[in-house]
Design an enzyme around this catalytic site. Structure first.
Site, PDB file in Angstrom:
ATOM      1  N   GLY A  58       1.433 -66.254-100.482  1.00 35.61           N
ATOM      2  CA  GLY A  58       1.366 -64.765 -99.993  1.00 35.61           C
ATOM      3  C   GLY A  58       2.333 -64.571 -98.943  1.00 35.61           C
ATOM      4  O   GLY A  58       3.246 -63.465 -98.792  1.00 35.61           O
ATOM      5  N   GLY A  60       5.307 -66.607 -98.875  1.00 33.90           N
ATOM      6  CA  GLY A  60       6.695 -66.996 -99.570  1.00 33.90           C
ATOM      7  C   GLY A  60       6.824 -68.221-100.180  1.00 33.90           C
ATOM      8  O   GLY A  60       5.637 -68.992-100.168  1.00 33.90           O
ATOM      9  N   VAL A  62       7.944 -72.217-100.939  1.00 32.99           N
ATOM     10  CA  VAL A  62       7.892 -73.339-100.200  1.00 32.99           C
ATOM     11  C   VAL A  62       8.668 -74.470-101.023  1.00 32.99           C
ATOM     12  O   VAL A  62       8.568 -74.587-102.080  1.00 32.99           O
ATOM     13  CB  VAL A  62       6.404 -74.041-100.032  1.00 32.99           C
ATOM     14  CG1 VAL A  62       6.603 -75.316 -99.058  1.00 32.99           C
ATOM     15  CG2 VAL A  62       5.422 -72.824 -99.084  1.00 32.99           C
ATOM     16  N   LYS A  82       9.107 -73.511 -95.589  1.00 33.66           N
ATOM     17  CA  LYS A  82       8.235 -72.378 -95.886  1.00 33.66           C
ATOM     18  C   LYS A  82       9.032 -71.092 -95.421  1.00 33.66           C
ATOM     19  O   LYS A  82       9.348 -70.850 -94.317  1.00 33.66           O
ATOM     20  CB  LYS A  82       7.019 -72.169 -95.421  1.00 33.66           C
ATOM     21  CG  LYS A  82       6.112 -71.146 -95.951  1.00 33.66           C
ATOM     22  CD  LYS A  82       4.514 -71.529 -95.614  1.00 33.66           C
ATOM     23  CE  LYS A  82       3.998 -70.615 -94.686  1.00 33.66           C
ATOM     24  NZ  LYS A  82       2.503 -70.700 -94.406  1.00 33.66           N
ATOM     25  N   ASP A 179      -8.495 -66.974 -93.911  1.00 33.38           N
ATOM     26  CA  ASP A 179      -7.852 -67.312 -95.048  1.00 33.38           C
ATOM     27  C   ASP A 179      -8.196 -68.678 -95.671  1.00 33.38           C
ATOM     28  O   ASP A 179      -7.067 -69.251 -96.372  1.00 33.38           O
ATOM     29  CB  ASP A 179      -6.346 -66.808 -95.178  1.00 33.38           C
ATOM     30  CG  ASP A 179      -6.126 -66.333 -96.832  1.00 33.38           C
ATOM     31  OD1 ASP A 179      -7.000 -66.198 -97.497  1.00 33.38           O
ATOM     32  OD2 ASP A 179      -4.998 -66.653 -96.906  1.00 33.38           O
TER      33      ASP A 179
END
Length: 370
Positions: A58, A60, A62, A82, A179
């Site tokens: 979510g 972006g 890596v 990242k 999360d």
């Protein structure tokens, strides 16, 4: 490729992380970390080409990079870069949040932040490289799942539990991850688990342990009912996610997308059904049957069901979970889980709430559990 990094102190306004308190407002946050130069990162990743890309979440994409000269960092060290996606809903606020949190966290079961790059519109985090990538790349893969026998999976369960204990009570601030999922558990060369991705985390000071938000973010299938439906979060929200994680590790099945041809239950429902009829071992990944200790697996299923109970106050703390996993405490009888869904009734349920998913930036409907 040369990547230069120098140690700096970065200052910015500390965010109030959605907590109903004024104690954090307007404070400056000073963080000492390595600041990487954008031009050399661009060169090292070959202008962020897919060749060096490890994956994308979510936040972006890596990328994997090898340091050849990095100031105080080790020469030849592999790192993970990242990069904040311009299309990501997780913007500068989440970037600052992750840097402010992870730079101060030191635990063997948390991924280590090495530095960052803040230049122009670019927001980049530099982490230690985890050669075995994420847990979900093993347990949900038809071939690689065989590389994780039961002792290794039990080791991962214990490691994640200890990492959460550190976040919830042993670090300077109480931290709720919000999360926790298989893709946010990374594995090092020895299959030691490390919790990653703190962009959505919330911090509390003092005795505060819960909060609320009008912006519900996270990943469908791991959210606790009180958070998904009402925006109420606490350390017990992470406990619920941990319970889902354990059921997925044991079964090799995802909670979302799980399908039972006869009973039409989700993974939580299937685990609960098997528990009630006295056949919990039927939940286990068939590959694990030869390597597992049946009593240890049943105990883990029992603990997972305690973690996913509907009411937050019924769920154990993570410090209690660690003791339970070690066989040091007796286990109480679990109550009915939250989000116990019969898929045939799912579309008939009128009580829904739209929440964004951190995985793919789309809106999803979450059906309230019985």
């Amino acid at each position: 490729m040369l990547i230069l990094a120098h140690l700096v102190t970065v200052s910015w306004e500390k965010e109030n992380h959605g907590v109903n308190t004024r104690s954090n407002e307007g404070q400056k946050e000073d963080i000492e970390l390595h600041l990487f130069d954008l031009a050399t990162i661009v060169n090292a990743t070959k202008d962020f080409t897919s060749y060096n890309k490890l994956g994308e979440g979510g936040f972006g994409p890596v990328y994997k990079v090898i340091l050849h000269c990095s100031g105080t960092l080790e020469d030849g060290q592999e790192i993970a870069v990242k990069r904040l996606s311009k299309r990501s809903r997780q913007g500068s606020k989440e970037f600052k949040n992750e840097v402010a949190l992870v730079a101060k966290l030191q635990h063997r079961n948390l991924v280590k932040l090495l530095g960052c790059c803040i230049q122009g519109e670019e927001r980049i985090l530099v982490y230690e490289f985890m050669p075995n990538r994420s847990l979900n790349s093993f347990i949900f893969d038809s071939t690689r799942h065989k590389l994780l026998n039961w002792p290794k999976r039990f080791h991962i369960i214990n490691g994640v539990a200890r990492g959460l204990v550190y976040l919830h009570q042993d670090s300077r601030l109480r931290i709720i991850h919000r999360d926790l999922k298989t893709s946010n558990v990374l594995l090092d060369s020895e299959m030691n688990p490390k919790i990653s991705d703190f962009g959505l985390a919330k911090t509390f000071g003092g005795d505060q342990a819960e909060g609320s938000t009008n912006r519900v973010v996270g990943t469908y299938g791991y959210m606790a009912p009180e958070y998904a439906m009402d925006g109420q979060f606490s350390v017990k929200s992470d406990v619920f996610s941990f319970g889902i994680l354990v059921l997925e590790i044991i079964s090799g099945k995802k909670n979302t997308g799980f399908y039972h041809p006869i009973h039409d239950l989700n993974l939580i429902g299937q685990a609960w059904r098997l528990w009630k009829i006295g056949k919990p071992l039927e939940l286990i990944d068939s590959f694990l049957q030869e390597s597992c200790s049946p009593s240890e697996v049943v105990r883990c299923i029992h603990i997972a069901l305690l973690c996913v109970q509907q009411r937050p106050e019924d769920r154990p703390s993570m410090s209690s979970v660690v003791l339970m996993l070690g066989g040091e405490t007796a286990l109480v009888k679990p109550k009915e889980p939250g989000f116990l869904i019969n898929k045939k009734l799912e579309t008939e349920c009128s009580s829904t709430k739209i929440v964004p998913s951190s995985t793919n930036d789309v809106s999803i409907s979450i059906v309230e559990g019985r």
